[in-house]
Design a protein around this motif. Structure first.
Motif, mmCIF file in Angstrom:
data_model
loop_
_atom_site.group_PDB
_atom_site.id
_atom_site.type_symbol
_atom_site.label_atom_id
_atom_site.label_comp_id
_atom_site.label_asym_id
_atom_site.label_seq_id
_atom_site.Cartn_x
_atom_site.Cartn_y
_atom_site.Cartn_z
ATOM 1 N N ASN A 80 0.842 -1.200 0.000
ATOM 2 C CA ASN A 80 0.000 0.000 0.000
ATOM 3 C C ASN A 80 0.877 1.250 0.000
ATOM 4 O O ASN A 80 1.254 1.755 1.051
ATOM 5 N N HIS A 83 -0.377 4.598 1.868
ATOM 6 C CA HIS A 83 -0.494 4.682 3.328
ATOM 7 C C HIS A 83 -0.241 6.100 3.829
ATOM 8 O O HIS A 83 -0.833 6.530 4.826
ATOM 9 N N PHE A 86 -3.239 8.416 4.599
ATOM 10 C CA PHE A 86 -3.925 8.331 5.890
ATOM 11 C C PHE A 86 -3.209 9.171 6.948
ATOM 12 O O PHE A 86 -3.836 9.729 7.845
ATOM 13 N N THR A 128 -9.789 8.315 9.542
ATOM 14 C CA THR A 128 -8.842 7.511 8.767
ATOM 15 C C THR A 128 -9.211 6.027 8.782
ATOM 16 O O THR A 128 -8.960 5.312 7.803
ATOM 17 N N GLY A 132 -9.822 4.110 5.466
ATOM 18 C CA GLY A 132 -9.105 2.875 5.181
ATOM 19 C C GLY A 132 -10.040 1.760 4.765
ATOM 20 O O GLY A 132 -9.741 0.983 3.850
ATOM 21 N N SER A 253 -4.949 1.919 9.170
ATOM 22 C CA SER A 253 -5.198 3.286 8.703
ATOM 23 C C SER A 253 -5.438 4.224 9.883
ATOM 24 O O SER A 253 -4.986 5.375 9.875
#
Length: 344
Positions: A80, A83, A86, A128, A132, A253
């Protein structure tokens, strides 16, 4: 007449307990060994203590941001690269509480200041976490098992998130001063230790201990660790591992959001690109610690931050590449990182 085979004295009975796995303690000694080795080089104990606490605080914040990503990779094998979005969204979401309640933050009351910060952190983690969940359902789910597509599509998601931050909060840098009660430093003898850095160390330790207990002392943690080793077997036993994947992604997240708030207060400024800027450090920490290892991530984050602080004091020119030198050194020693649980 059949021969009777002799029974070896070393044969264990069928009900004998399995031998305990050997614990690999070598990586655990790296952080204290580094700190002790730097004391004579720095020369002054107060200076060494200030540098060490600052490094530990920075390392704890990086760990909080990186831990969710390393857990997601270990369980879901998802790269990811979004990331960092976030991290940035969490920091900017906190401003919805911190800026309107700035007057409360300027009061010289630790209890009130921490109460406002707790409210801001809660909002950031909820936002977040939900982001996520949506990110996993909409963007990540269609590309499971396709690492190249994961890299491309998650990087695209981060770019889109940065532009949405510009739309919602504007393109200007947002000042985020520390609460009054957390400004300044505490004198420990001749050493000055900033109050906020001590708070960061405490929060980082709480997050690490909580993750350790959840992963090692709860049924959910057992399923997570089993899913890392053999997700298909966990699914065959009747557990819906995909739901666990979504929960872990949302939790990771939310941790990034918490780290974003702490990092924003540490820097005292917010920019939309803060997430993408810190992603380099996060990935270096994950590589050093070992893909999928929360404990390795914790040690790697502390090592990287301490090395950067010590190098900045002893050899400023080397400080810019200290993280790369550390990563190369660790990989030469252990090519899979300090502790690796990733699946081949």
């Amino acid at each position: 007449m059949s021969a009777i085979l002799p029974v070896s004295k070393t044969d264990a009975p069928a009900d004998a307990p399995l031998p305990a796995a050997k614990r690999d303690i070598a990586p655990l000694l790296l952080v204290p060994a580094l700190m002790l080795a730097m004391l004579p080089l720095v020369g002054s104990f107060p200076t060494w203590l200030t540098l060490t606490v600052a490094g530990l605080a920075m390392g704890m914040m990086i760990f909080i941001m990186a831990s969710g990503l390393t857990l997601v990779f270990g369980l879901m094998s998802v790269l990811n690269f979004g990331h960092g979005a976030f991290v940035a969204v969490g920091a900017f979401s906190a401003t919805l509480v911190l800026l309107p309640m700035r007057g409360w933050l300027e009061m010289d009351s630790l209890l009130i200041n921490l109460g406002v910060l707790a409210l801001a952190v809660t909002l950031a983690m909820v936002v977040t976490g939900l982001l996520g969940w949506a990110f996993e359902r909409i963007i990540v789910k269609p590309v499971y098992g396709q690492h190249l597509k994961q890299i491309l599509i998650t990087m695209g998601g981060m770019i889109v998130a940065e532009q949405l931050i510009h739309v919602i909060w504007g393109a200007e840098t947002i000042a985020l001063p520390l609460p009054t009660a957390l400004r300044g430093a505490i004198l420990l003898g001749d050493a000055a230790v900033e109050k906020y850095r001590l708070v960061a160390v405490v929060v980082g330790l709480v997050v690490f201990i909580a993750m350790f207990l959840v992963l090692n002392r709860t049924k959910v943690g057992l399923l997570v660790r089993a899913g890392v080793e053999n997700g298909e077997m966990v699914e065959a036993l009747g557990y819906r591992i995909r739901r666990l994947f979504v929960a872990v992604f949302a939790a990771g997240s939310a941790l990034a959001g918490l780290g974003g708030v702490m990092w924003g207060l540490y820097k005292e400024t917010l920019t939309a690109a803060m997430g993408s800027e810190i992603m380099v450090m996060i990935f270096i920490v994950i590589i050093i610690g070992g893909l999928g290892s929360v404990g390795g991530c914790f040690i790697g984050a502390l090592l990287m931050a301490l090395v950067a602080n010590y190098a900045g004091f002893l050899a400023p020119k080397i400080a810019l590449v200290s993280s790369i030198i550390l990563m190369i050194s660790v990989l030469l020693w252990r090519p899979a990182g300090l502790y690796s649980t990733s699946r081949s």
